[in-house]
Design a protein around this motif. Structure first.
Motif, PDB file in Angstrom:
ATOM      1  N   TYR A   7       0.835  -1.201   0.000  1.00  0.00           N
ATOM      2  CA  TYR A   7       0.000   0.000   0.000  1.00  0.00           C
ATOM      3  C   TYR A   7       0.869   1.250   0.000  1.00  0.00           C
ATOM      4  O   TYR A   7       0.633   2.204  -0.753  1.00  0.00           O
ATOM      5  CB  TYR A   7      -0.898   0.015   1.238  1.00  0.00           C
ATOM      6  CG  TYR A   7      -2.084  -0.904   1.187  1.00  0.00           C
ATOM      7  CD1 TYR A   7      -2.422  -1.624   0.043  1.00  0.00           C
ATOM      8  CD2 TYR A   7      -2.891  -1.080   2.318  1.00  0.00           C
ATOM      9  CE1 TYR A   7      -3.517  -2.466   0.012  1.00  0.00           C
ATOM     10  CE2 TYR A   7      -3.996  -1.924   2.293  1.00  0.00           C
ATOM     11  CZ  TYR A   7      -4.299  -2.617   1.144  1.00  0.00           C
ATOM     12  OH  TYR A   7      -5.388  -3.450   1.123  1.00  0.00           O
ATOM     13  N   ASN A 181      -7.161   6.658  -2.199  1.00  0.00           N
ATOM     14  CA  ASN A 181      -8.578   6.463  -2.483  1.00  0.00           C
ATOM     15  C   ASN A 181      -8.795   5.347  -3.497  1.00  0.00           C
ATOM     16  O   ASN A 181      -9.782   4.593  -3.416  1.00  0.00           O
ATOM     17  CB  ASN A 181      -9.187   7.762  -3.003  1.00  0.00           C
ATOM     18  CG  ASN A 181     -10.693   7.725  -3.047  1.00  0.00           C
ATOM     19  OD1 ASN A 181     -11.366   7.574  -2.031  1.00  0.00           O
ATOM     20  ND2 ASN A 181     -11.265   7.868  -4.234  1.00  0.00           N
ATOM     21  N   ARG A 184      -8.482   2.144  -1.598  1.00  0.00           N
ATOM     22  CA  ARG A 184      -9.676   1.959  -0.778  1.00  0.00           C
ATOM     23  C   ARG A 184     -10.847   1.458  -1.604  1.00  0.00           C
ATOM     24  O   ARG A 184     -11.581   0.540  -1.194  1.00  0.00           O
ATOM     25  CB  ARG A 184     -10.051   3.287  -0.109  1.00  0.00           C
ATOM     26  CG  ARG A 184     -11.278   3.223   0.777  1.00  0.00           C
ATOM     27  CD  ARG A 184     -11.754   4.611   1.143  1.00  0.00           C
ATOM     28  NE  ARG A 184     -12.133   5.382  -0.038  1.00  0.00           N
ATOM     29  CZ  ARG A 184     -13.289   5.229  -0.686  1.00  0.00           C
ATOM     30  NH1 ARG A 184     -14.175   4.325  -0.275  1.00  0.00           N
ATOM     31  NH2 ARG A 184     -13.554   5.960  -1.747  1.00  0.00           N
ATOM     32  N   ASP A 189     -10.688  -1.770   1.699  1.00  0.00           N
ATOM     33  CA  ASP A 189      -9.943  -1.580   2.951  1.00  0.00           C
ATOM     34  C   ASP A 189      -9.908  -0.083   3.230  1.00  0.00           C
ATOM     35  O   ASP A 189      -9.179   0.674   2.580  1.00  0.00           O
ATOM     36  CB  ASP A 189      -8.531  -2.139   2.799  1.00  0.00           C
ATOM     37  CG  ASP A 189      -7.752  -2.086   4.108  1.00  0.00           C
ATOM     38  OD1 ASP A 189      -8.231  -1.429   5.056  1.00  0.00           O
ATOM     39  OD2 ASP A 189      -6.670  -2.701   4.175  1.00  0.00           O
ATOM     40  N   ILE A 190     -10.688   0.357   4.184  1.00  0.00           N
ATOM     41  CA  ILE A 190     -10.849   1.791   4.412  1.00  0.00           C
ATOM     42  C   ILE A 190      -9.699   2.372   5.214  1.00  0.00           C
ATOM     43  O   ILE A 190      -9.132   3.410   4.859  1.00  0.00           O
ATOM     44  CB  ILE A 190     -12.188   2.071   5.128  1.00  0.00           C
ATOM     45  CG1 ILE A 190     -13.363   1.631   4.245  1.00  0.00           C
ATOM     46  CG2 ILE A 190     -12.313   3.558   5.483  1.00  0.00           C
ATOM     47  CD1 ILE A 190     -14.707   1.771   4.903  1.00  0.00           C
TER      48      ILE A 190
END
Length: 230
Positions: A7, A181, A184, A189-190
């Motif tokens: 990420y 974003n 996400r 996966d917030i």
């Protein structure tokens, strides 16, 4: 842990875009703000009040609204589509810079003007009584006082500008927030991508604060030495 590193690597692809948005809009905004503040100081009265009213309107409108109007609205105007301005307003990146720079101009011009007005008149009169020229009076008596008065609010404004660049993703600019974003939306996966993005922004803000503090100390010391020599 490997997922978080993936990420982070993906989100860091937008770091260059975020920094360029920040630095370019900050530089353009400061130049424009200096010109606006100088105009208000040089031409008091109705002209200064008219400019102040315009800056107040810019400060009073949300940045997101300005972004939407410029990015989605300006390209619909025929004189923009048929001129060299089309190359600017057709690009979400440059639309973001233009909006950020103009909002920065509106806030920074008020900071500069306020710092100038807070300079003690006695200090200016004392410098003039020594036979200093207008530029010498500004450099020795006015500028150090403006730095002392304007540095705290300007630092806050720079940090706010840094965080405001996160709105650029709403007009498809792939910055730090844009990549976060995207992750996400793709993974549902917030928390993790947004927390990583938040950590990167905190690092940028801390680094920016250190740079501003260092520059202020250098300029303040230089101004003090010039004042002592005078």
């Amino acid at each position: 842990m490997s997922l978080l590193l993936d990420y982070a690597r993906e989100i860091l692809q937008g770091l260059g875009t975020t920094l360029s948005l920040f630095v370019i809009s900050l530089a353009i905004g400061f130049v424009l703000a200096s010109a606006v503040a100088a105009f208000q100081i040089r031409f008091p009265g109705i002209m200064a009040r008219s400019v102040w009213s315009l800056m107040f309107c810019i400060r009073g409108v949300p940045l997101l609204l300005i972004l939407y109007v410029v990015y989605y609205g300006f390209p619909l105007l025929s004189f923009i589509r048929e001129s060299f301005l089309w190359s600017l307003f057709a690009s979400p990146y440059w639309c973001a810079i233009i909006c950020l720079a103009f909002v920065e101009m509106a806030f920074t011009s008020e900071i500069i003007r306020g710092a100038y007005n807070q300079t003690p008149k006695e200090q200016v009169e004392a410098a003039k009584s020594l036979g200093l020229s207008g530029f010498q009076t500004f450099r020795v008596a006015i500028l150090p006082a403006m730095l002392r008065n304007g540095f705290p609010p300007y630092t806050t404004e720079v940090i706010l500008l840094c965080k405001s660049t996160a709105l650029a993703f709403t007009i498809t600019v792939m910055d730090i927030m844009g990549y976060a974003n995207e992750i996400r939306a793709r993974t549902l996966d917030i928390y993790h991508p947004l927390l990583i993005a938040g950590g990167i922004y905190i690092c940028i803000v801390v680094f920016t604060r250190l740079i501003l503090s260092t520059l202020f100390n250098l300029v303040a010391v230089g101004g003090t030495e010039a004042e002592d020599r005078a």
